[in-house]
Write a protein that holds these residues in place. Structure first.
Motif, PDB file in Angstrom:
ATOM      1  N   THR A 175     -15.834 -29.120 -20.914  1.00  4.68           N
ATOM      2  CA  THR A 175     -16.699 -30.294 -20.993  1.00  4.68           C
ATOM      3  C   THR A 175     -17.156 -30.481 -22.431  1.00  4.68           C
ATOM      4  OG1 THR A 175     -17.498 -30.022 -18.728  1.00  4.68           O
ATOM      5  CG2 THR A 175     -18.868 -31.323 -20.208  1.00  4.68           C
ATOM      6  N   VAL A 176     -17.041 -31.713 -22.933  1.00  9.37           N
ATOM      7  CA  VAL A 176     -17.403 -32.035 -24.310  1.00  9.37           C
ATOM      8  C   VAL A 176     -18.537 -33.053 -24.305  1.00  9.37           C
ATOM      9  CG1 VAL A 176     -16.633 -33.079 -26.477  1.00  9.37           C
ATOM     10  CG2 VAL A 176     -15.087 -31.583 -25.199  1.00  9.37           C
ATOM     11  N   MET A 177     -19.598 -32.735 -25.033  1.00  4.49           N
ATOM     12  CA  MET A 177     -20.684 -33.682 -25.250  1.00  4.49           C
ATOM     13  C   MET A 177     -20.321 -34.504 -26.482  1.00  4.49           C
ATOM     14  SD  MET A 177     -22.579 -32.905 -22.704  1.00  4.49           S
ATOM     15  CE  MET A 177     -24.065 -33.853 -23.014  1.00  4.49           C
ATOM     16  N   HIS A 178     -19.773 -35.688 -26.231  1.00  7.54           N
ATOM     17  CA  HIS A 178     -19.311 -36.578 -27.299  1.00  7.54           C
ATOM     18  C   HIS A 178     -20.479 -37.096 -28.123  1.00  7.54           C
ATOM     19  CE1 HIS A 178     -18.464 -40.566 -28.877  1.00  7.54           C
ATOM     20  NE2 HIS A 178     -19.011 -41.145 -27.824  1.00  7.54           N
ATOM     21  N   CYS A 179     -20.279 -37.133 -29.449  1.00  5.32           N
ATOM     22  CA  CYS A 179     -21.306 -37.634 -30.377  1.00  5.32           C
ATOM     23  C   CYS A 179     -22.663 -37.052 -29.990  1.00  5.32           C
ATOM     24  CB  CYS A 179     -21.345 -39.161 -30.373  1.00  5.32           C
ATOM     25  SG  CYS A 179     -22.342 -39.856 -31.702  1.00  5.32           S
ATOM     26  N   PHE A 180     -22.754 -35.748 -30.008  1.00  7.10           N
ATOM     27  CA  PHE A 180     -23.947 -35.059 -29.541  1.00  7.10           C
ATOM     28  C   PHE A 180     -25.187 -35.697 -30.149  1.00  7.10           C
ATOM     29  CE2 PHE A 180     -27.204 -31.782 -29.638  1.00  7.10           C
ATOM     30  CZ  PHE A 180     -27.205 -31.403 -28.306  1.00  7.10           C
TER      31      PHE A 180
END
Length: 272
Positions: A175-180
């Protein structure tokens, strides 16, 4: 219409290859122009950005991402309905059909690596659209798990609900938190759940100390970098068009904040 003028000059080449973890090569600038895909990839490769994740946010964009990933070895696709797209489709009676097509695209081959960007956006969509956004988000989480794809999350002003839904549905393996967009507390919460934190040019902005605090506490093996091009151009070119070849500016800035050499950070980003 394609053109190449107007973009900043290329920065110094990175010492090791990295991936632009989130890009929208199909999205035009305000004047309707884009950078040609071949030019985008050539300029990126020249500074050691060797792969681009092309992200679709609606059905036309998802189709384009898949077609482009099939045509170019250095491009992989992510497909989804953006959280702000879900209420619009629901109002038109087309959400279920659109989700079904995204599901088919996600299963179409190894060139599709991710389901996203999905998630929640409470900034642009008001309370009346939140239930639909949450339903769409849950459907995308299930797709990612069903097809063993990375889940790419858009989270704007919705941190608590994003984490609550992930906990309820169960985290996909990747899971990737895009543009954190959170601070230290959210960074720790995401890392505890095994998520990757992807930092865009926003981390270089003068008013983004919360992002730098998050970067300082993020596990090195959970850090990614992205452009979100053509948006979020890093300092010192904020306000100019963004493209994958500007990734070195963000990487070098991040290395200083994380207390690592540029090569150390590149190697860790590329290995994740």
């Amino acid at each position: 219409m394609s053109r190449t003028e107007g973009w900043p000059d290329a920065p110094e080449r990175l010492p090791s290859p990295v991936v632009d973890n989130h890009c929208h090569m199909d999205m035009p600038l305000r004047d309707g122009t884009t950078m040609d895909v071949d030019e985008t990839l050539d300029r990126a490769a020249a500074v050691n950005v060797t792969r681009i994740v092309q992200v679709g946010c609606d059905l036309p964009g998802a189709r384009w991402a898949v077609e482009t990933a099939l045509a170019y070895d250095s491009v992989v696709a992510a497909v989804a309905l953006h959280p702000n797209e879900a209420p619009r489709l629901a109002e038109q009676g087309g959400l279920d059909a659109a989700l079904a097509e995204i599901d088919q695209l996600a299963a179409s081959g190894s060139h599709v690596r991710a389901v996203g960007e999905t998630g929640l956006d409470y900034f642009r969509t008001g309370p009346e659209g939140r239930e639909v956004q949450q339903h769409s988000f849950r459907q995308h989480i299930q797709m990612a798990k069903r097809h063993d794809k990375t889940l790419v999350i858009h989270d704007r002003d919705a941190h608590d609900d994003v984490l609550a839904i992930l906990d309820d549905e169960g985290m996909p393996e990747r899971t990737v938190m895009h543009c954190f967009s959170g601070g230290e507390e959210l960074a720790r919460a995401c890392a505890e759940r095994g998520a990757y934190l992807s930092f865009a040019g926003t981390v270089t902005f003068k008013n983004a100390e919360n992002l730098r605090e998050a970067l300082r506490v993020a596990p090195l093996d959970r850090i990614l970098v992205e452009t979100d091009a053509p948006f979020l151009t890093p300092t010192p070119h904020r306000g100019s068009p963004n493209a994958s070849f500007l990734i070195p500016l963000t990487v070098r800035f991040m290395a200083g904040i994380a207390g690592k050499t540029v090569e150390e950070l590149c190697v860790n980003i590329d290995a994740t």
